[in-house]
Write a protein that holds these residues in place. Structure first.
Motif, PDB file in Angstrom:
ATOM      1  N   ASN A 136       0.829  -1.215   0.000  1.00  0.00           N
ATOM      2  CA  ASN A 136       0.000   0.000   0.000  1.00  0.00           C
ATOM      3  C   ASN A 136       0.859   1.259   0.000  1.00  0.00           C
ATOM      4  OD1 ASN A 136       0.851   0.074   2.609  1.00  0.00           O
ATOM      5  ND2 ASN A 136      -1.173   0.341   3.509  1.00  0.00           N
ATOM      6  N   ILE A 147      -2.576   7.911  -5.030  1.00  0.00           N
ATOM      7  CA  ILE A 147      -2.293   6.909  -4.001  1.00  0.00           C
ATOM      8  C   ILE A 147      -3.363   6.897  -2.918  1.00  0.00           C
ATOM      9  CG2 ILE A 147      -0.748   8.449  -2.693  1.00  0.00           C
ATOM     10  CD1 ILE A 147      -0.466   4.640  -3.164  1.00  0.00           C
ATOM     11  N   ASP A 148      -3.933   8.067  -2.597  1.00  0.00           N
ATOM     12  CA  ASP A 148      -4.970   8.099  -1.565  1.00  0.00           C
ATOM     13  C   ASP A 148      -6.188   7.289  -2.008  1.00  0.00           C
ATOM     14  OD1 ASP A 148      -3.358   9.704  -0.010  1.00  0.00           O
ATOM     15  OD2 ASP A 148      -4.173  11.551  -0.848  1.00  0.00           O
ATOM     16  N   ARG A 190      -5.358   3.523  -1.900  1.00  0.00           N
ATOM     17  CA  ARG A 190      -5.273   2.933  -0.553  1.00  0.00           C
ATOM     18  C   ARG A 190      -6.647   2.656   0.053  1.00  0.00           C
ATOM     19  NH1 ARG A 190      -0.797   6.955   1.257  1.00  0.00           N
ATOM     20  NH2 ARG A 190       1.104   5.747   1.014  1.00  0.00           N
ATOM     21  N   ARG A 191      -7.683   3.345  -0.468  1.00  0.00           N
ATOM     22  CA  ARG A 191      -9.025   3.116   0.074  1.00  0.00           C
ATOM     23  C   ARG A 191      -9.442   1.663  -0.096  1.00  0.00           C
ATOM     24  NH1 ARG A 191     -11.437   8.197  -3.007  1.00  0.00           N
ATOM     25  NH2 ARG A 191      -9.841   9.556  -2.164  1.00  0.00           N
ATOM     26  N   MET A 195      -5.344  -1.962   6.207  1.00  0.00           N
ATOM     27  CA  MET A 195      -4.088  -2.398   6.819  1.00  0.00           C
ATOM     28  C   MET A 195      -4.239  -2.473   8.332  1.00  0.00           C
ATOM     29  SD  MET A 195      -0.317  -1.866   5.945  1.00  0.00           S
ATOM     30  CE  MET A 195       1.055  -2.342   6.975  1.00  0.00           C
ATOM     31  N   PHE A 244      -6.366   5.691  16.902  1.00  0.00           N
ATOM     32  CA  PHE A 244      -6.216   7.105  17.210  1.00  0.00           C
ATOM     33  C   PHE A 244      -6.625   7.315  18.667  1.00  0.00           C
ATOM     34  CE2 PHE A 244      -7.591   7.113  12.581  1.00  0.00           C
ATOM     35  CZ  PHE A 244      -6.281   7.025  12.131  1.00  0.00           C
ATOM     36  N   MET A 274      -9.697   9.457  20.063  1.00  0.00           N
ATOM     37  CA  MET A 274     -11.055   9.177  19.613  1.00  0.00           C
ATOM     38  C   MET A 274     -11.551   7.876  20.234  1.00  0.00           C
ATOM     39  SD  MET A 274     -10.654   9.825  15.549  1.00  0.00           S
ATOM     40  CE  MET A 274      -9.991  11.353  14.913  1.00  0.00           C
ATOM     41  N   ILE A 309     -14.032   7.891  11.362  1.00  0.00           N
ATOM     42  CA  ILE A 309     -13.347   9.087  10.851  1.00  0.00           C
ATOM     43  C   ILE A 309     -13.021   9.004   9.359  1.00  0.00           C
ATOM     44  CG2 ILE A 309     -11.114   8.247  11.788  1.00  0.00           C
ATOM     45  CD1 ILE A 309     -11.852  11.930  11.574  1.00  0.00           C
ATOM     46  N   ALA A 310     -12.466   7.870   8.921  1.00  0.00           N
ATOM     47  CA  ALA A 310     -12.081   7.797   7.512  1.00  0.00           C
ATOM     48  C   ALA A 310     -13.314   7.656   6.609  1.00  0.00           C
ATOM     49  CB  ALA A 310     -11.122   6.632   7.279  1.00  0.00           C
ATOM     50  N   ARG A 313     -14.378  11.337   6.401  1.00  0.00           N
ATOM     51  CA  ARG A 313     -13.474  12.280   5.741  1.00  0.00           C
ATOM     52  C   ARG A 313     -13.043  11.821   4.357  1.00  0.00           C
ATOM     53  NH1 ARG A 313     -14.830  16.447   8.607  1.00  0.00           N
ATOM     54  NH2 ARG A 313     -14.149  16.377  10.766  1.00  0.00           N
ATOM     55  N   VAL A 314     -12.941  10.513   4.179  1.00  0.00           N
ATOM     56  CA  VAL A 314     -12.421  10.017   2.901  1.00  0.00           C
ATOM     57  C   VAL A 314     -13.570   9.606   1.981  1.00  0.00           C
ATOM     58  CG1 VAL A 314     -10.957   8.303   1.786  1.00  0.00           C
ATOM     59  CG2 VAL A 314     -10.277   9.271   3.998  1.00  0.00           C
ATOM     60  N   ARG A 323     -11.933  -0.884  11.875  1.00  0.00           N
ATOM     61  CA  ARG A 323     -11.659   0.404  11.229  1.00  0.00           C
ATOM     62  C   ARG A 323     -11.282   0.208   9.764  1.00  0.00           C
ATOM     63  NH1 ARG A 323      -6.767   3.974  13.587  1.00  0.00           N
ATOM     64  NH2 ARG A 323      -5.556   2.250  12.773  1.00  0.00           N
ATOM     65  N   ALA A 324     -10.453  -0.811   9.517  1.00  0.00           N
ATOM     66  CA  ALA A 324     -10.051  -1.084   8.135  1.00  0.00           C
ATOM     67  C   ALA A 324     -11.229  -1.633   7.329  1.00  0.00           C
ATOM     68  CB  ALA A 324      -8.881  -2.062   8.124  1.00  0.00           C
ATOM     69  N   MET A 345     -14.028   0.541   5.561  1.00  0.00           N
ATOM     70  CA  MET A 345     -13.774   1.195   4.281  1.00  0.00           C
ATOM     71  C   MET A 345     -14.110   0.266   3.116  1.00  0.00           C
ATOM     72  SD  MET A 345     -12.701   4.134   5.289  1.00  0.00           S
ATOM     73  CE  MET A 345     -11.885   4.930   3.914  1.00  0.00           C
TER      74      MET A 345
END
Lengths: 257, 282
Positions: free
Chosen positions: A58, A82-83, A86-87, A91, A99, A102, A110-111, A114-115, A159-160, A163
């Motif tokens: 990644n 790359i962003d 990576r989605r 990982m 984090f 949080m 969060i991702a 935001r993403v 968390r991973a 996404m």
């Protein structure tokens, strides 16, 4: 414009990958591929380059040369976003890397927010689903410092997963855990594997590799020494280096010579 | 000389401690007694030599102290707080900017940040205020926005931002590398990772040292004196100085000193509390 590779049938395709840190050559020409739905465990002594290989998938480490294609996108292409790439790749780290400012729920949201720009309600619903999946729905509002290592690692997996990645990378996910907490994390990973997730796992858990992996890759000195089914690589290793490594791992008190 | 000479013969059963002369316990008692005697002597000396009446007359004169009110709080303390808080806000923002520039991958940014930090950390704060005072001479027609407040705040911001930049850089670097990696692996951009993940943690880390820096800035706000402020713009030190001249009495200086302590001591206490709490967390 996203560069698309011809070989879209592989989840991960690595060609002649080299990576050096200064003068130190860590990866010396890796060729290897992972098919969708496959679970591949990478084993090998420390310093063999297995974590670096994973981190090149990644692009947390930038390869010195070679090609890395993930989900049909060539990450080593100069113009790659790359962003965006990576989605699609989750990982999980040895040190969890949650984090700390949080809660578990916010870590998983969060991702997404935001993403992926999901709205709050949807992000929260997906976060709760995934926390439930890894068996810690009741810890949603806890901060990482209030969780055990095993719980933290499962939040990290959630968390991973939130996404919706097509591929999950695990970098020694149980190495920092107390022995009695390893099982919880491995159970979650086994469940993921059974659901058909494509997984690339750097691990020292030989039992997990033997039971869950479709393929086991043994690395040493920056090259792939042996690559095959668990029965072949762990059960009947042909290479002498593999044999020595496995003897040490499976019977630590045994001394050679 | 304080070494204990070894006793000649070995203790037959090995139990008797090797000791001659005074025991360590005894020596400690004597040492402590000497310290008390010295202290008492100094106190007696001061009590006899100082003219307490005159001292009291000059530093704690009730009528003069009463004269400082209410302007002490409504003008002087208020202005001290305006200068310090204003200076702190800008020092923080520019400090963060310089900290990020110092860590930037663009080399000229690093040079600019390093130069700024080295220069303004190395200069006495008074000098910076004098610079600001003479700025209109160097740049005819130029005026610091915000008038007197603006000048005071600018001076404090210039001094504070250099220190703040170093504190914030330390805070940013104290955030484990894995945090940025985790954020990036989730598809966040570098900027997004900084804003959502790294900077919030860095700020938490630097809250205790930053509180101390605010106290330092509050004390430095006394240098506004050098801008030649007057009337409604005076802060505590200038106010105390003026009042002391007016009454030819030092009481206002003491009053102002106590007023500073009313603010700085609780803040210092808060900083150490925060520091302890942080040491426990994580």
């Amino acid at each position: 414009m996203t560069p698309v590779s011809q070989a879209v049938n592989h989840a991960v395709e690595i060609r002649d990958l080299h990576k050096s840190f200064g003068k130190l050559q860590v990866l010396k020409g890796i060729d290897f591929a992972v098919d969708p739905g496959q679970v591949v465990c990478v084993i090998g002594p420390s310093g063999s380059g297995k974590s670096t290989l994973l981190r090149c998938v990644n692009l947390l480490e930038e390869p010195t040369s070679g090609r890395v294609v993930v989900n049909g996108v060539e990450l080593t292409h100069r113009d790659v976003d790359i962003d965006a790439a990576r989605r699609g790749v989750g990982m999980v780290f040895q040190q969890f890397n949650l984090f700390p400012h949080m809660t578990a729920l916010q870590n998983v949201m969060i991702a997404q927010r935001r993403v992926l720009k999901r709205d709050k309600a949807e992000a929260e619903r997906i976060a709760r689903e995934n926390l439930e999946k890894v068996g810690i729905a009741e810890k949603c509002d806890s901060y990482p410092a209030q969780l055990s290592g095993g719980q933290q690692q499962r939040v990290a997996i959630a968390r991973a997963l939130a996404m919706s990645p097509a591929l999950m990378l695990f970098d020694e996910p149980t190495s920092a855990l107390d022995p009695e907490l390893v099982g919880d994390v491995l159970t979650v990973m086994r469940k993921l594997a059974e659901e058909g997730m494509t997984m690339l796992v750097v691990t020292h858990e030989m039992a997990f590799a033997r039971d869950v992996a479709d393929r086991v890759v043994f690395m040493d000195g920056g090259v792939i020494v042996e690559d095959g089914t668990p029965e072949q690589v762990i059960g009947a290793p042909r290479n002498e280096r593999t044999q020595t490594f496995l003897r040490r791992v499976l019977d630590p008190t045994h001394t050679d010579v | 000389m304080t070494d204990q000479p070894k006793t000649a013969g070995p203790a037959p059963d090995g139990v008797t401690p090797l000791r001659s002369g005074l025991s360590p316990r005894k020596r400690q008692q004597i040492s402590r007694a000497v310290q008390y005697v010295v202290l008492a002597a100094v106190v007696v000396f001061l009590a006899l030599t100082i003219e307490w009446g005159k001292l009291g007359e000059n530093f704690t004169k009730g009528e003069v102290a009463a004269e400082t009110l209410p302007a002490l709080f409504t003008i002087a303390l208020k202005n001290t707080i305006i200068y310090s808080v204003g200076g702190f806000v800008f020092a923080f923002l520019f400090g963060l900017l310089f900290a990020l520039m110092r860590m930037s991958s663009v080399r000229p940014y690093r040079w600019i940040a390093v130069t700024y930090i080295e220069i303004f950390r190395g200069l006495p704060a008074v000098l910076i205020f004098l610079f600001i005072l003479f700025l209109p001479l160097a740049l005819p027609g130029f005026e610091v926005p915000g008038g007197t407040y603006g000048q005071g705040i600018l001076g404090l911001a210039v001094v504070g931002s250099a220190y703040m930049a170093e504190t914030l850089r330390a805070g940013l670097q104290a955030v484990p590398k894995g945090q940025m990696e985790a954020a990036r692996s989730l598809g966040m951009s570098h900027t997004r990772s900084m804003v959502s993940i790294v900077i919030p943690q860095a700020i938490r880390i630097v809250i205790p040292p930053t509180t101390n820096q605010f106290v330092a800035l509050l004390k430095d706000s006394s240098l506004v004196l050098f801008l030649g402020v007057s009337g409604e713009y005076v802060e505590l030190t200038k106010f105390g100085n003026d009042m002391a001249s007016t009454f030819a009495n030092a009481t206002p200086i003491l009053v102002v000193g106590v007023t500073y302590l009313l603010v700085t001591i609780p803040l210092g206490y808060l900083a150490s509390r925060l520091e302890k709490r942080q040491a426990r967390g994580r």
